[in-house]
Design a protein around this motif. Structure first.
Motif, short mmCIF file in Angstrom:
data_model
loop_
_atom_site.label_atom_id
_atom_site.label_comp_id
_atom_site.label_asym_id
_atom_site.label_seq_id
_atom_site.Cartn_x
_atom_site.Cartn_y
_atom_site.Cartn_z
N ASP A 94 0.87 -1.18 -0.04
CA ASP A 94 -0.14 0.09 0.05
C ASP A 94 0.90 1.39 0.05
OD1 ASP A 94 -2.11 -1.42 -0.01
OD2 ASP A 94 -2.58 -1.33 2.01
N SER A 95 1.90 1.23 0.68
CA SER A 95 2.95 2.55 0.60
C SER A 95 3.52 2.69 -0.53
CB SER A 95 4.01 2.47 1.87
OG SER A 95 4.69 1.09 1.63
N ILE A 100 3.65 6.05 -5.61
CA ILE A 100 3.45 6.23 -7.13
C ILE A 100 2.31 7.27 -7.27
CG2 ILE A 100 2.68 4.81 -9.12
CD1 ILE A 100 5.65 4.26 -8.33
N GLU A 101 1.31 7.27 -6.51
CA GLU A 101 0.07 8.12 -6.80
C GLU A 101 0.67 9.54 -6.25
OE1 GLU A 101 -3.62 6.95 -5.00
OE2 GLU A 101 -3.54 4.97 -5.87
N SER A 115 5.14 15.94 -14.26
CA SER A 115 6.62 15.34 -13.82
C SER A 115 7.13 13.99 -14.20
CB SER A 115 6.67 15.81 -12.36
OG SER A 115 5.86 14.70 -11.68
N TRP A 116 6.19 12.98 -14.23
CA TRP A 116 6.55 11.76 -14.76
C TRP A 116 6.53 11.54 -16.20
CZ3 TRP A 116 2.06 9.48 -16.84
CH2 TRP A 116 0.76 10.12 -16.44
N ILE A 117 6.37 12.39 -16.94
CA ILE A 117 6.54 12.13 -18.56
C ILE A 117 7.61 13.00 -19.09
CG2 ILE A 117 5.38 12.75 -20.70
CD1 ILE A 117 2.71 12.24 -18.98
N ALA A 118 8.34 12.40 -19.69
CA ALA A 118 9.49 13.14 -20.45
C ALA A 118 8.95 13.89 -21.50
CB ALA A 118 10.63 12.17 -20.79
N PRO A 119 9.51 15.27 -21.49
CA PRO A 119 8.54 15.98 -22.99
C PRO A 119 9.15 15.46 -24.09
CG PRO A 119 10.10 17.64 -21.40
CD PRO A 119 9.99 16.15 -20.54
N PRO A 120 8.70 15.38 -25.38
CA PRO A 120 9.18 15.11 -26.36
C PRO A 120 10.13 16.26 -27.00
CG PRO A 120 6.93 16.10 -26.97
CD PRO A 120 7.16 15.87 -25.48
#
Length: 137
Positions: A94-95, A100-101, A115-120
């Motif tokens: 659960d932690s 992740i959430e 923040s968790w997606i790299a810009p193209p």
């Protein structure tokens, strides 16, 4: 196809539809293993002593021929007590889920990325990152 027979995972002849589904799954696993192999080469090239591995096809299944058993990531069949004792070795806690959430915050500002997606490097059709592909009314 692979089935649980006398407490062991073994090959067994099966009806055509089940065999087709299993064959498709097996092809998918081969494809996934190829991708994991490519990632492992990159990891090795940068000097990290680690390898990723896919779990056995019987691991943590909820449908299909393995849904009635508990198996570890290597495909070893476990009893209920052993599974409950060891499940923390295999599955997120659960932690872990909470962490992740906490990372996955939405970003709706034009031209910004979560923040968790790299810009193209470039947008579609070489358009800039802030290009308004979809107009929201």
């Amino acid at each position: 196809m692979l089935r649980l027979i006398d407490g062991k995972i073994q090959n067994e002849d099966s009806p055509a539809l089940s065999a087709l589904n299993m064959r498709l799954r097996d092809d998918y696993v081969v494809d996934c293993n190829a991708g994991v192999g490519r990632w492992n080469k990159v990891i090795e090239q940068i000097g990290i002593p680690f390898q990723m591995k896919l779990p056995h096809v019987a691991f943590h299944r909820h449908i299909g021929e393995f849904s009635s058993i508990k198996a570890d990531v290597a495909g070893n069949v476990l009893g209920d007590a052993a599974w409950e004792k060891r499940r923390g070795e295999f599955l997120p806690s659960d932690s872990d889920r909470d962490f992740i959430e906490s990372l996955m915050k939405p970003q709706t500002e034009l031209g910004k990325f979560a923040s968790w997606i790299a810009p193209p490097k470039v947008g579609i059709d070489n358009k800039p990152g802030e290009f308004e592909y979809v107009k929201i009314a």
